[in-house]
Design a protein around this motif. Structure first.
Motif, PDB file in Angstrom:
ATOM      1  N   ARG A 230       5.896   5.573  -2.846  1.00  0.00           N
ATOM      2  CA  ARG A 230       5.205   5.402  -3.901  1.00  0.00           C
ATOM      3  C   ARG A 230       3.801   5.987  -3.898  1.00  0.00           C
ATOM      4  O   ARG A 230       3.152   5.619  -2.933  1.00  0.00           O
ATOM      5  N   THR A 231       3.480   7.046  -4.522  1.00  0.00           N
ATOM      6  CA  THR A 231       2.299   7.964  -4.612  1.00  0.00           C
ATOM      7  C   THR A 231       1.545   7.814  -5.949  1.00  0.00           C
ATOM      8  O   THR A 231       0.899   8.769  -6.048  1.00  0.00           O
ATOM      9  N   ASP A 232       2.198   7.116  -7.044  1.00  0.00           N
ATOM     10  CA  ASP A 232       1.734   7.539  -8.416  1.00  0.00           C
ATOM     11  C   ASP A 232       0.419   6.877  -8.736  1.00  0.00           C
ATOM     12  O   ASP A 232      -0.254   7.272  -9.721  1.00  0.00           O
ATOM     13  N   GLY A 233      -0.287   5.966  -7.649  1.00  0.00           N
ATOM     14  CA  GLY A 233      -1.626   5.387  -7.894  1.00  0.00           C
ATOM     15  C   GLY A 233      -1.511   4.225  -9.088  1.00  0.00           C
ATOM     16  O   GLY A 233      -2.608   3.690  -9.143  1.00  0.00           O
ATOM     17  N   GLU A 234      -0.375   3.878  -9.171  1.00  0.00           N
ATOM     18  CA  GLU A 234      -0.245   2.758 -10.472  1.00  0.00           C
ATOM     19  C   GLU A 234       0.647   1.501  -9.912  1.00  0.00           C
ATOM     20  O   GLU A 234       0.198   0.404 -10.230  1.00  0.00           O
ATOM     21  N   SER A 235       1.719   1.867  -9.438  1.00  0.00           N
ATOM     22  CA  SER A 235       2.690   0.884  -8.940  1.00  0.00           C
ATOM     23  C   SER A 235       1.874   0.293  -7.646  1.00  0.00           C
ATOM     24  O   SER A 235       1.139   0.917  -6.699  1.00  0.00           O
TER      25      SER A 235
ATOM     26  N   GLN B  97       1.513   1.116  -2.377  1.00  0.00           N
ATOM     27  CA  GLN B  97       1.171   2.623  -2.363  1.00  0.00           C
ATOM     28  C   GLN B  97       1.299   3.079  -1.005  1.00  0.00           C
ATOM     29  O   GLN B  97       1.046   2.502   0.105  1.00  0.00           O
TER      30      GLN B  97
ATOM     31  N   ARG C  96       2.186  11.924   1.384  1.00  0.00           N
ATOM     32  CA  ARG C  96       1.652  12.049   0.178  1.00  0.00           C
ATOM     33  C   ARG C  96       1.807  13.486  -0.216  1.00  0.00           C
ATOM     34  O   ARG C  96       1.853  13.653  -1.553  1.00  0.00           O
TER      35      ARG C  96
ATOM     36  N   THR D 166       8.979  12.837  -1.946  1.00  0.00           N
ATOM     37  CA  THR D 166      10.383  12.747  -2.217  1.00  0.00           C
ATOM     38  C   THR D 166      11.362  13.554  -1.211  1.00  0.00           C
ATOM     39  O   THR D 166      10.995  14.566  -0.553  1.00  0.00           O
TER      40      THR D 166
END
Length: 233
Positions: free
Chosen positions: A140-145, A148, A182, A186
């Motif tokens: 998790r690196t999207d900054g929203e969920s 992180q 980061r 994936t």
């Protein structure tokens, strides 16, 4: 000597009797007229009684005009309803126009989303489940969920396949380990499976990869992301 004659009153002739009878009613009528005349004189001489009679006399009302009738039926004219009076509504004075010339524009308020805290070692999600031997995972690196991957951190992910043994256990067939950070969050892994049916696992964390599995043992605990125990082969 001759006897003296009786001094008797000569009889009144019958013609004189009716006159006496007429005199009696005439005397009574005269007395009645005298009493009436006295009452009139007394009443006429009292001015106060005349005034009182004049005041007590009822005032005559003006004659009322008869209501019009249509075909012999009296028509009653409706009484006009009283028009309700409304309270005067206070008038509002218009607000003076404000001049916007030369006014500096107000800065717009910027809404910033709350900063999501990171989790050491992060959390890995399965983006694509096992399909033709491939499984795709991502940190998790999207900054929203939540959870992180923290900056400078990395997370360990791996896969392992096993071959079934005669006693119901399994031995390690192939495995691979990689770290996600980061810059490379994936990984699309290609699992290598044995010719015969056996269990396989995709997991994350610091778990060690056992070389053998005892019958009924499922490894990697809560680190498993996608797996198959091989019981339905």
């Amino acid at each position: 000597m001759s006897e003296p004659q009786d001094a008797t009153v000569p009889d009144v002739p019958e013609a004189g009797r009716p006159r006496r009878r007429w005199l009696l009613p005439a005397a009574g009528l005269a007395a009645t007229l005298a009493v009436a005349l006295a009452v009139v004189v007394v009443t006429g001489s009292d001015p106060e009684r005349q005034v009182s009679r004049t005041v007590a006399a009822p005032t005559s009302l003006p004659p009322t005009s008869p209501s019009p009738s249509v075909a012999g039926v009296p028509v009653v004219s409706p009484t006009p309803a009283a028009t309700p009076t409304r309270a005067a509504t206070p008038t509002r004075r218009p607000a003076p126009a404000r001049s916007t010339a030369g006014a500096a524009p107000r800065p717009r308020a910027t809404t910033s989303s709350p900063r999501v805290s990171c989790t050491p070692a992060g959390v890995v999600d399965v983006v694509q489940v096992f399909t033709n031997g491939q499984v795709k995972v991502a940190a998790r690196t999207d900054g929203e969920s939540t959870d992180q991957l923290c900056a400078g951190e990395r997370v360990r992910v791996f896969w392992a396949t096993y071959r079934r043994t005669a006693d119901g256990g399994a031995t390690l067939y192939r495995s691979q380990v990689r770290y996600l950070d980061r810059s490379s969050p994936t990984w699309t892994m290609q699992l290598v499976l044995p010719d015969t049916c056996g269990p396989w696992y995709v997991a994350s964390g610091a778990w060690s990869i056992p070389q053998t599995l005892k019958p009924g043992v499922v490894p990697f605990g809560g680190g498993k992301l996608n797996w198959e125990t091989g019981e339905h082969c």
